[in-house]
Design a protein around this motif. Structure first.
Motif, short mmCIF file in Angstrom:
data_model
loop_
_atom_site.label_atom_id
_atom_site.label_comp_id
_atom_site.label_asym_id
_atom_site.label_seq_id
_atom_site.Cartn_x
_atom_site.Cartn_y
_atom_site.Cartn_z
N MET A 27 0.84 -1.20 0.00
CA MET A 27 0.00 0.00 0.00
C MET A 27 0.87 1.25 0.00
SD MET A 27 -2.86 -1.64 0.23
CE MET A 27 -3.87 -0.16 0.24
N SER A 65 -0.56 4.36 0.59
CA SER A 65 -1.26 5.39 1.34
C SER A 65 -1.69 4.87 2.71
CB SER A 65 -2.49 5.84 0.55
OG SER A 65 -3.46 6.45 1.38
N GLU A 66 -1.35 5.62 3.76
CA GLU A 66 -1.74 5.21 5.12
C GLU A 66 -3.26 5.31 5.29
OE1 GLU A 66 2.17 7.01 7.38
OE2 GLU A 66 0.87 8.25 6.14
N MET A 72 -4.67 2.16 4.00
CA MET A 72 -4.41 1.07 4.97
C MET A 72 -5.50 1.09 6.04
SD MET A 72 -1.00 -0.36 4.80
CE MET A 72 -0.40 -0.52 6.45
N GLU A 73 -5.78 2.29 6.53
CA GLU A 73 -6.79 2.46 7.59
C GLU A 73 -8.18 2.04 7.10
OE1 GLU A 73 -8.69 6.13 10.01
OE2 GLU A 73 -6.62 6.43 9.34
N ASN A 112 -4.17 -6.68 9.50
CA ASN A 112 -2.95 -5.90 9.25
C ASN A 112 -1.81 -6.73 8.69
OD1 ASN A 112 -2.45 -3.12 9.50
ND2 ASN A 112 -3.12 -3.19 11.64
N TYR A 147 1.12 -4.06 3.80
CA TYR A 147 2.44 -3.49 4.08
C TYR A 147 2.53 -2.11 3.46
CZ TYR A 147 7.43 -3.15 4.91
OH TYR A 147 8.66 -2.74 5.37
N TYR A 148 2.87 -1.12 4.29
CA TYR A 148 2.98 0.26 3.82
C TYR A 148 4.34 0.49 3.15
CZ TYR A 148 3.46 5.37 4.05
OH TYR A 148 3.67 6.70 3.73
N PRO A 196 5.49 3.42 0.50
CA PRO A 196 5.13 4.53 -0.39
C PRO A 196 6.08 4.62 -1.59
CG PRO A 196 6.35 5.36 1.49
CD PRO A 196 6.17 3.87 1.71
N SER A 220 -2.51 11.66 2.79
CA SER A 220 -1.52 10.66 3.22
C SER A 220 -0.08 10.99 2.83
CB SER A 220 -1.87 9.27 2.67
OG SER A 220 -2.83 8.67 3.49
#
Length: 417
Positions: A158, A160-161, A164-165, A175, A179-180, A182, A313
């Motif tokens: 992902m 963008s946080e 994710m949210e 979760n 995986y974040y 950017p 984000s």
């Protein structure tokens, strides 16, 4: 090829890093995996394009593959990759079941780019002239396909946080499946400020973006009809340079020298264009993900004026590289102020550099990412047991998609004979 070190990327298109942020993102991922010791094979059913990168120059093997064809099964069986990366959920829908059936032990990763269902739901709300609601997402047809794809994969990357949210709260996704990661920049990307053109040496406003992407086309129309006339009225000498790959006749028709609204088409070198501009304008009214054009502006030391969708984000708790404003009159006023006031402009430029340093440098992410990949490769059986819904979807999808695909393949054979 060493099975332990083979990554197969299945691309929706061949990477074009000079045409879009998605192309740049793909090249970053290739580089990250190569540093981990993977030999990378990039396969796609797409036609070659004039602007695609020469993958062989980056040590990547290029393979053309067919949709709805068992020739892919033979190809992947022989390759026997440790890891398969799907470029967007549509590619996972087409090839995911074949990968799961032929190479069940291969780790399956989805690179989402952005949440398509969020982009579509926002676009639909915008066209219906109403505020976007979270319930729009749940009603969005694409969401059912995209979320199923995320659940079937072992990990989804992902950018963008906020997205994710949304996935963890609205769609209740574990979760451990996300995986974040950017868009990433090398440390050298923060150009020495002294080498950048000064406030006085820069002129004009700029918009840059791929016109295949509907939010970009909409933003240019909004600039032309609403925002640019407000700026031009107060700054009669001002010029807005509009650049973008894949421009059509309808984009070129907006060109008007008298209005200072200049449409140039594809930029040979996007960074050179942005470095010479004083301010980037990006009034995006719908969309998702994070915006490569705004990260590029920071990299070039060029402040930007954008909307809350544009900046979503991107900055964390840090001040923006310019101004975030949704009201068109205020957007125009702040753009003019940023264009004319050197002190405000310099502060905005420094804000952008700080955002890059704290949030987008490759060195902040690559070690942890490598650890996560190795952990999943080593613990794939347990990881999948913990994702029962994903297993269930994989089971049913494999059955339905498999027989639909086989039917199409037979149909194609008959039409050829």
């Amino acid at each position: 090829m060493n099975q332990m070190q083979t990554l197969l990327i299945i691309g929706f298109v061949w990477p074009e890093p000079n045409s879009s942020a998605a192309g740049g993102r793909m090249m970053q991922l290739i580089s990250l995996f190569q540093k981990q010791g993977f030999q990378v094979v990039f396969a796609s059913p797409a036609q070659d394009s004039d602007f695609m990168v020469d993958l062989s120059e980056f040590g990547v093997q290029k393979e053309s593959i067919e949709l709805n064809s068992s020739s892919f099964d033979n190809f992947i069986k022989e390759l026997n990759p440790t890891l398969v990366l799907f470029d967007r959920f549509m590619i996972e829908e087409q090839f995911g079941w074949r990968v799961a059936e032929t190479c069940p032990d291969a780790l399956r990763i989805l690179d989402t780019e952005d949440l398509h269902c969020l982009r579509f739901a926002r676009q639909k709300a915008f066209k219906e002239k109403r505020e976007f609601q979270i319930s729009d997402l749940l009603a969005e047809e694409v969401a059912k396909r995209e979320i199923a794809s995320i659940l079937r994969c072992d990990l989804s990357l992902m950018i963008s946080e906020y997205e994710m949210e949304l996935l963890t709260t609205t769609f209740k996704i574990d979760n451990a499946l996300l995986y974040y990661l950017p868009l990433l920049l090398e440390s050298k990307a923060i150009h020495d400020l002294e080498k950048l053109l000064s406030f006085e040496e820069r002129k004009d406003f700029v918009f840059i973006g791929n016109f295949y992407h509907e939010p970009n086309w909409n933003a240019v129309q909004y600039l032309k009809e609403t925002i640019w006339p407000l700026i031009k009225k107060q700054l009669p000498e001002a010029v807005l340079n509009v650049y973008g790959a894949y421009h059509s006749q309808k984009v070129l028709q907006l060109h008007n020298t008298k209005e200072g609204f200049l449409v140039h088409g594809r930029a040979e070198n996007a960074q050179e264009v942005v470095k010479k501009a004083r301010v980037v304008l990006a009034p995006l009214r719908f969309g998702a993900g994070i915006k490569g054009k705004l990260l590029e502006a920071m990299q070039c030391g060029t402040p930007s004026v954008t909307t809350s969708i544009g900046a979503e984000s991107m900055q964390g708790n840090l001040p923006w590289n310019g101004v975030v404003e949704d009201n068109p009159e205020l957007f125009a006023d702040k753009a003019i102020q940023l264009y004319q006031d050197k002190d405000i402009w310099l502060q905005a430029q420094n804000n952008g550099i700080e955002i890059i340093k704290q949030r987008y440098l490759r060195k902040l992410f690559e070690g942890d990412f490598a650890t996560q990949i190795q952990f999943l490769v080593s613990n794939i059986k347990q990881h999948r047991l913990n994702n029962f819904i994903g297993q269930l979807l994989q089971h049913h999808t494999l059955k339905s998609t498999k027989y639909m695909s086989k039917w199409i393949e037979e149909k194609n054979k008959k039409s050829v004979s």
